[in-house]
Each structure stands twice: as structure tokens, then as C-alpha cells.
Design a protein around this motif. Structure first.
Motif, PDB file in Angstrom:
ATOM      1  N   ASP A  47       0.835  -1.207   0.000  1.00 51.32           N
ATOM      2  CA  ASP A  47       0.000   0.000   0.000  1.00 51.32           C
ATOM      3  C   ASP A  47       0.866   1.253   0.000  1.00 51.32           C
ATOM      4  O   ASP A  47       0.465   2.313   0.471  1.00 51.32           O
ATOM      5  CB  ASP A  47      -0.938   0.001   1.205  1.00 51.32           C
ATOM      6  N   VAL A  48       2.062   1.142  -0.570  1.00 53.69           N
ATOM      7  CA  VAL A  48       3.033   2.235  -0.545  1.00 53.69           C
ATOM      8  C   VAL A  48       2.726   3.299  -1.583  1.00 53.69           C
ATOM      9  O   VAL A  48       2.926   4.498  -1.341  1.00 53.69           O
ATOM     10  CB  VAL A  48       4.456   1.672  -0.756  1.00 53.69           C
ATOM     11  N   TYR A  49       2.215   2.881  -2.751  1.00 53.31           N
ATOM     12  CA  TYR A  49       2.174   3.768  -3.911  1.00 53.31           C
ATOM     13  C   TYR A  49       0.763   4.261  -4.208  1.00 53.31           C
ATOM     14  O   TYR A  49      -0.222   3.528  -4.042  1.00 53.31           O
ATOM     15  CB  TYR A  49       2.737   3.045  -5.128  1.00 53.31           C
ATOM     16  N   ALA A  50       0.706   5.490  -4.723  1.00 51.61           N
ATOM     17  CA  ALA A  50      -0.575   6.077  -5.107  1.00 51.61           C
ATOM     18  C   ALA A  50      -0.969   5.708  -6.524  1.00 51.61           C
ATOM     19  O   ALA A  50      -2.140   5.827  -6.899  1.00 51.61           O
ATOM     20  CB  ALA A  50      -0.512   7.595  -4.961  1.00 51.61           C
ATOM     21  N   CYS A  51       0.010   5.273  -7.339  1.00 53.46           N
ATOM     22  CA  CYS A  51      -0.261   4.848  -8.715  1.00 53.46           C
ATOM     23  C   CYS A  51       0.994   4.186  -9.264  1.00 53.46           C
ATOM     24  O   CYS A  51       2.035   4.158  -8.587  1.00 53.46           O
ATOM     25  CB  CYS A  51      -0.686   6.022  -9.608  1.00 53.46           C
ATOM     26  N   GLY A  52       0.902   3.671 -10.492  1.00 53.65           N
ATOM     27  CA  GLY A  52       2.064   3.021 -11.072  1.00 53.65           C
ATOM     28  C   GLY A  52       1.976   2.929 -12.581  1.00 53.65           C
ATOM     29  O   GLY A  52       0.882   2.930 -13.166  1.00 53.65           O
ATOM     30  N   THR A  53       3.153   2.853 -13.211  1.00 52.03           N
ATOM     31  CA  THR A  53       3.259   2.673 -14.657  1.00 52.03           C
ATOM     32  C   THR A  53       3.915   1.330 -14.918  1.00 52.03           C
ATOM     33  O   THR A  53       5.030   1.068 -14.451  1.00 52.03           O
ATOM     34  CB  THR A  53       4.080   3.802 -15.296  1.00 52.03           C
ATOM     35  N   ILE A  54       3.226   0.488 -15.672  1.00 52.35           N
ATOM     36  CA  ILE A  54       3.630  -0.897 -15.913  1.00 52.35           C
ATOM     37  C   ILE A  54       3.930  -1.028 -17.402  1.00 52.35           C
ATOM     38  O   ILE A  54       3.031  -0.887 -18.233  1.00 52.35           O
ATOM     39  CB  ILE A  54       2.500  -1.856 -15.482  1.00 52.35           C
ATOM     40  N   ILE A  55       5.195  -1.292 -17.750  1.00 53.15           N
ATOM     41  CA  ILE A  55       5.620  -1.232 -19.147  1.00 53.15           C
ATOM     42  C   ILE A  55       6.059  -2.615 -19.608  1.00 53.15           C
ATOM     43  O   ILE A  55       6.890  -3.256 -18.972  1.00 53.15           O
ATOM     44  CB  ILE A  55       6.775  -0.215 -19.310  1.00 53.15           C
ATOM     45  N   TYR A  56       5.492  -3.077 -20.741  1.00 59.55           N
ATOM     46  CA  TYR A  56       5.700  -4.428 -21.293  1.00 59.55           C
ATOM     47  C   TYR A  56       6.083  -5.433 -20.191  1.00 59.55           C
ATOM     48  O   TYR A  56       7.179  -5.950 -20.153  1.00 59.55           O
ATOM     49  CB  TYR A  56       6.696  -4.448 -22.456  1.00 59.55           C
ATOM     50  N   PRO A  57       5.089  -5.774 -19.359  1.00 63.86           N
ATOM     51  CA  PRO A  57       5.386  -6.519 -18.131  1.00 63.86           C
ATOM     52  C   PRO A  57       5.184  -8.029 -18.246  1.00 63.86           C
ATOM     53  O   PRO A  57       4.637  -8.552 -19.213  1.00 63.86           O
ATOM     54  CB  PRO A  57       4.346  -5.949 -17.173  1.00 63.86           C
ATOM     55  N   ILE A  58       5.613  -8.702 -17.198  1.00 64.38           N
ATOM     56  CA  ILE A  58       5.212 -10.078 -16.894  1.00 64.38           C
ATOM     57  C   ILE A  58       4.163  -9.968 -15.800  1.00 64.38           C
ATOM     58  O   ILE A  58       4.396  -9.334 -14.763  1.00 64.38           O
ATOM     59  CB  ILE A  58       6.415 -10.908 -16.409  1.00 64.38           C
TER      60      ILE A  58
END
Length: 662
Positions: A525-536
Motif C-alpha cells: 500500500d506504498v504507492y498512489a499509482c504506477g506505470t507498468i511497461i511491457y510486463p510479466i
């Protein structure tokens, strides 16, 4: 006098187009007679790699579009070119053209366009080539020896790899049978063959599933017959728990190699006749790195017996090693990171280096004088460098008191500052690999954010290279745990010390970093949002048939054997934890990615559908694993900034508003 404006709202001359235009770096420098050649990125030309020629008079030209010097062997590629000086004068270059993966020959001073040396195959991904070595005295017309990757079926794991010899007369262009296979295919992976100075022996590196090359490799020696065939191939050194990423012959027939048998990638010298091995410079530093591409090199012997070597802990420098005393003299200069490629031209050593104030450029060291100079791809400040970030190298404390290495880039502008009492937002960057490293160099993508008042923390979490094997091995069986914990620990520490706003923290990463970002959003619960780029996103799918051959058994060490711990694969996968998502996210994906295919993102989004979590999914045709086209990088960077602006409550009108669906 600086103006006061809210963090994240600062104006900046570093826009997404500028950052995209400076993306990528030169690679694979090599000497051809008195010339130097290398490859360079061209983001504005659909991301092609240009083959650059640097003549003795200091002028540079390139093989123009559509030629694209880039190999797809093991999908990450490898050294795509080699060159020699023809008997009649002038260089002869052999290179891999990305579009059809054929080997081509090219005489730049002649009248012909590049001509093909190898055939096209309709099976699977066809025939692919990497790490070529020219042998103009072999066969009737000369040969190029290189790694051949050949698909035997339609599945991504239906292939074989051998060292092969291709005639330079073009006779194999339409005839696969004209290619001579020099090694057998008992090993799943091989590098190109290093031939001894007397031409009697060949040495190369090999390994097999489920090992990755940073886990364990072996050095193979073979005798070369008068007819150019290999005989008596045998393992010389290395093993399941010893990684040897490079071998080279010395002028007097000794074998140099890098090995992590000491716990660090150090340099050793071996006598292949006596079988003796001695350490040249055994210390707690890395003299090599992970073999993500075929044909990387971290050291080169000089004619005078000295060895040019890249080394360091956390960052790298170029030094000249005396193999008799073990002493190494480092060159002076501002560079903090050297790419894994070196070339020797007489008494000169040529490499590719960067610093926090300069991008990667071609650097020449004259060992006779100790002088250095920039000879190619020189860094040029497209904006006032006062907008560049000012990084701080940090060591944080993680769970259990373990060390975590990171580079912290606070918000920085020459004419803006944040209001008193306001803490800046921060984005934690998780690098790919995960057996990789975030280098301390100028990155205009980082500057894009820091110059706008958003801090960045690049985390070299447990499992990263550059800090010895023990640090690298922290991730064994712990992927999705150690990386997530280490990134969270850095974010938490920055918040606790009053450097970052704990309510405005984000996480982002690509490939394995995309996994860490997604695992962080669904596990903390650390982050307010995230960017996920060509992920697994789905370990079970990726560990069966949803990726390429090179990494198809990577999870055996990162997570554990699938047959033995299937619950671990299921429980750690973000696709099975979407019910824990509470924050907005953005996914960026290339449509032609064979390593992390779009199908994983599509299944993940199907699970998120109807959850009420704001999110966006942008896909890019023509892009694979790693974005190369300028228009893609502009779109992706502006979308990422818009996500942060919307989530963090920042007013920005200089980028298109990203549409977030629920």
C-alpha cells in the motif's frame, strides 16, 4: 531568484520529443584497419540501428536507411557486425539486417549495395545470426564464423544454436547446405568462437537450461583442423555455479576469461596446454557483467601484454591492467559508466562511456600518452544543462538490515523551487532484467520528471548486478518479494526522512521492472499509482509457453521449479491479485513483443474490468520489447506524466490528458 511553484507543475524545456530523440546509445564498437565502426540508434527512423563508419581522417558516415544492423538471436540480439581489410584494400563489413535477419556483406568503397550471404527460412523465426568473426583466408573465398540460431518448428522454443561458417562469396544466400556447422548442438546456447593467434584452437562460452549465463557457463575448447573443422571439443573451465561471460586469447596464446568463482566477476589467465589457471586481479569488484546479448566484451588484451578492462562496484571505469603485477591504472575523466564493449587499435583503446552530465559517447584512450578524447557520437547539450538532475548515490537499509543500492534524483530546476512545507512526489524506478543494473548516467527521461518537480529514485534492488554474486543471488526464489520489498524500503525511507511526500509516491518499470511495478501495486500500500511497461503479469503462463526460449526457464531460479511450487507461481502473480488493486495504473505495451506478449496484459485487464480502478492501456504497433520509435516514446512519456498529474493533483496542460477508464 527562483520562483515558487507546486512540485510537479514546473515548466521545463525538456519535453517528451527531446527525451525520445536522445534515447538509446551507441553499441558494438570495433576496429577495421585504421577505421572504427559501431552502431547507433535512430529513433526518428522507426528505431533502426545505423552502422556508422569513422574514418582515419575523423569523418563519420553511415549505412543509410533502410539498412538496420541488429540481430534477433535470443531475441535480445548480440554483436551484429564484423569487419576486415580486403586484400585489394578497403574494408569489408558483414552485418545482420534486422528486417530479414540475413547476413549481408558490404564493401563501402565499392559500387555495390550490400549483398546477402545467407538464405531466408520460412520455419519459425527463420535463420538468425550473431557475433560474426571474419576469416578471409578460410575456404575458397573466405568465411565468416558466427552463431547460427535456427528454428526447427513454430514454437518459440523449437530451435537450435551452433557455431557456423558462412562463405563470403554469397553461395549460401539461396542454399542452406552451403553453411558449414562447426560445433554440434549439444549446448542450448553458445557464443561466437574466439580463435587462438596460431589458428589451431577455438574457445567459446556455452550453457544450458535451466541456467542463465549469470548462473553458470562453461568455456569450451576445440582444436581446429587444417580444413577448418572443429575437433575434440571439451569443457575447459566454468560450471553450474560459475559464470564466465567472456573469453579472449592473448597474443602469446594464453586464454583470458572473466569468472565469478571468487564471488565477483574477476579476471583470470589460463594456459590451455597445462590446464593451469591464475587470478590476474581478484578483488571485490566486477570486471564483467551479465551476458544478456551475445558478443559483449568487458576486457581486451593489448599487443604490449597489458589488458584494457572495465571494472568497478556499482559503477564502472576503464583501467589498464598489468597482468604480471595485478596493478590497474584507471583513466582520468568524468565518465561513471562504460558500456560492455571495447576495441583496441594499436596502442589505443576505444569504448563507449557516459556520466550524469553526458550521454554515451565514443571515447578513445591513447595508452602511450594517457590522453583521452571523444571521437564519435559526442554529447551535445540540447538544453541548458542546469536543468539536468543532480543524482545522489545512496545505500538504504532494507528488511533484515540488508543493504539496498540506489540513485536518488531529487526535483531540480534552475529557476523553480517548491513551496515551504510541501514535499515533492517521487517515482520509484525498477530496472529490467531483473538481473540487470540502473547505471549512473544522464537520462533525459529522468530529467523530464525531475525538471518538472517530480523526484526519481532508481533502485538497484537485491538481484541487481554490479555488487557481487551474493547480492545477485538474493533474488533466487524470491522474485516478487525481495525486489518489491527493496523498492518499498527506498520509497519509505525517502518519505520518513522528509524528502518525499508519502501520499504521492509512484512506481514504474519495464519488462522485469514492469513485473515489480505490478507486484508492488498488488502487494503493498506504498504507492498512489504506477506505470507498468511491457510486463510479466502471469508467472504460470510466462513459465510455460508465453515467452522466448532464452528466458523460458528463467523462473526456475527466480521463483522455483514450476512442477514443485505451482502455488508460488499462482500466489505471486499480479493477475491473481487484482482484487488487491486500489490505485490507478497505466500499462504500456508493444504489439509485437515476443518476450512479454500482449496476451498477459489483456488477461490482466479482463480481471480488472468492472473493479472501478482508474486505468489506461496503450499499445503500440511495430514495437517489440523495448520502445525504439520516437513517436512511441513521446506518447508513452506524456501518458505517464498525465497519470501522475491526475493522481497527485497537479495542474498540467502541456501534455494530452490520459483517459483513465474504470
Amino acid at each position: 531568484m527562483k520562483s515558487t511553484e507546486a512540485y510537479g507543475s514546473w515548466p521545463s524545456p525538456i519535453d517528451a520529443a527531446l527525451a525520445a530523440s536522445r534515447d538509446g546509445r551507441p553499441e558494438y564498437v570495433g576496429a577495421v584497419g585504421d577505421e572504427l565502426w559501431w552502431t547507433e540508434p535512430r529513433p526518428a527512423e522507426a528505431g533502426r540501428r545505423a552502422l556508422v563508419r569513422h574514418s582515419a581522417d575523423g569523418t563519420s558516415t553511415e549505412l543509410p536507411a533502410p539498412w538496420n544492423a541488429r540481430s534477433r538471436v535470443i531475441e535480445y540480439g548480440g554483436r551484429p557486425w564484423a569487419g576486415t581489410v580486403r586484400a585489394e584494400g578497403g574494408p569489408l563489413i558483414v552485418f545482420v539486417h534486422f528486417d530479414d535477419q540475413r547476413l549481408y556483406a558490404y564493401a563501402p568503397d565499392g559500387p555495390r549495395e550490400p549483398w546477402p550471404l545467407t538464405p531466408v527460412s520460412a520455419t519459425g523465426g527463420g535463420l538468425r545470426w550473431a557475433d560474426p568473426r571474419l576469416h578471409p583466408d578460410r575456404g575458397a573465398a573466405g568465411e565468416v564464423w558466427c552463431v547460427l540460431e535456427e528454428f526447427t518448428g513454430e514454437a518459440p522454443t523449437d530451435l537450435r544454436r551452433v557455431i557456423a561458417a558462412v562463405p563470403l562469396d554469397g553461395s549460401a544466400a539461396g542454399d542452406r547446405s552451403a553453411v558449414r556447422e562447426l560445433s554440434d548442438d549439444r549446448h542450448r546456447f553458445v557464443t561466437g568462437a574466439e580463435v587462438s593467434p596460431d589458428g589451431r584452437r577455438a574457445a567459446w562460452i556455452a550453457w544450458d537450461h535451466p541456467r542463465m549465463p549469470w548462473d553458470g557457463t562453461e568455456v569450451v575448447l576445440a582444436d581446429i583442423g587444417e580444413d577448418g573443422t572443429f575437433h575434440n571439443a571439451r569443457s575447459f573451465t566454468g560450471g553450474p555455479e560459475e559464470s564466465v561471460p567472456q573469453v579472449r586469447w592473448t597474443p602469446d596464446g594464453q586464454l583470458l576469461f572473466a569468472s565469478d568463482r571468487s564471488g565477483w566477476w574477476n579476471l583470470y589467465r589460463a594456459d590451455p596446454d597445462r590446464g593451469t589457471v591464475g587470478g590476474l586481479c581478484v578483488r571485490d569488484e566486477e570486471f564483467a557483467g551479465p551476458l544478456w546479448k551475445i558478443g559483449l566484451n568487458w576486457f581486451c588484451p593489448l599487443d604490449n601484454g597489458m589488458i584494457a578492462a572495465l571494472h568497478g562496484s556499482g559503477s564502472t571505469t576503464l583501467g589498464i591492467l598489468d597482468p604480471e603485477t595485478g596493478e590497474i591504472v584507471d583513466i582520468a575523466g568524468p565518465w561513471t559508466e562504460w558500456a560492455e564493449t571495447l576495441a583496441v587499435q594499436g596502442s589505443r583503446v576505444i569504448g563507449i562511456a557516459a556520466s550524469p552530465r553526458s550521454a554515451y559517447e565514443i571515447v578513445e584512450l591513447d595508452t602511450a600518452t594517457g590522453h583521452t578524447r571523444i571521437i564519435g557520437a559526442p554529447h551535445e547539450d540540447a538544453v541548458d544543462p542546469s536543468y539536468y538532475p543532480e543524482p545522489v548515490v545512496r545505500t538504504f537499509t532494507g528488511p533484515g538490515g540488508r543493504e539496498i543500492h540506489a540513485q536518488v534524483y531529487p526535483p531540480h530546476s534552475p529557476d523553480r523551487t517548491g513551496p515551504d512545507g510541501e514535499l515533492p512526489p517521487y517515482v520509484v524506478w525498477a530496472h529490467g532484467g531483473p538481473t540487470g543494473h540502473a547505471a549512473l548516467v544522464l537520462d533525459l527521461e529522468i530529467a523530464y520528471f525531475t525538471s518538472r518537480g517530480i523526484g526519481v529514485a532508481e533502485v538497484n534492488y537485491g538481484g541487481s548486478t554490479g555488487y557481487g554474486r551474493a547480492y545477485r543471488n538474493r533474488l533466487r526464489g524470491q522474485w516478487g518479494i525481495v525486489d518489491v520489498e527493496d523498492c518499498a524500503a527506498v520509497a519509505g525511507a525517502l518519505a520518513a526522512e522528509g524528502a518525499a511526500d508519502p501520499r504521492r509516491l509512484a512506481v514504474r518499470g519495464g519488462s522485469a521492472g514492469g513485473w515489480t511495478s505490478a507486484a508492488s501495486l498488488t502487494g503493498t500500500d506504498v504507492y498512489a499509482c504506477g506505470t507498468i511497461i511491457y510486463p510479466i503479469l502471469d508467472l504460470t503462463g510466462w513459465g510455460t509457453d508465453e515467452t522466448h526460449d532464452f528466458e523460458s526457464q528463467y523462473l526456475e531460479s527466480l521463483v522455483g521449479p514450476l512442477a514443485e511450487v505451482p502455488d508460488r507461481y499462482r500466489d505471486r502473480s499480479p493477475i491473481n491479485r487484482t482484487d488487491r488493486l486500489t490505485t490507478p495504473f497505466l500499462i504500456l505495451q508493444g504489439e509485437d513483443d515476443p518476450i512479454c506478449p500482449p496476451v498477459q496484459c489483456e488477461r490482466f485487464l479482463a480481471e480488472v474490468e468492472g473493479s472501478g480502478i482508474p486505468h489506461a492501456y496503450l499499445t503500440y504497433p511495430g514495437e517489440g520489447h523495448g520502445f525504439r520509435r520516437a513517436e512511441t516514446m513521446i506518447s508513452a512519456l506524456e501518458a505517464e506524466l498525465s497519470l501522475y498529474a491526475q493522481t497527485f493533483g497537479i495542474d498540467r496542460t502541456d501534455v494530452p490528458r490520459l483517459e483513465l477508464r474504470k
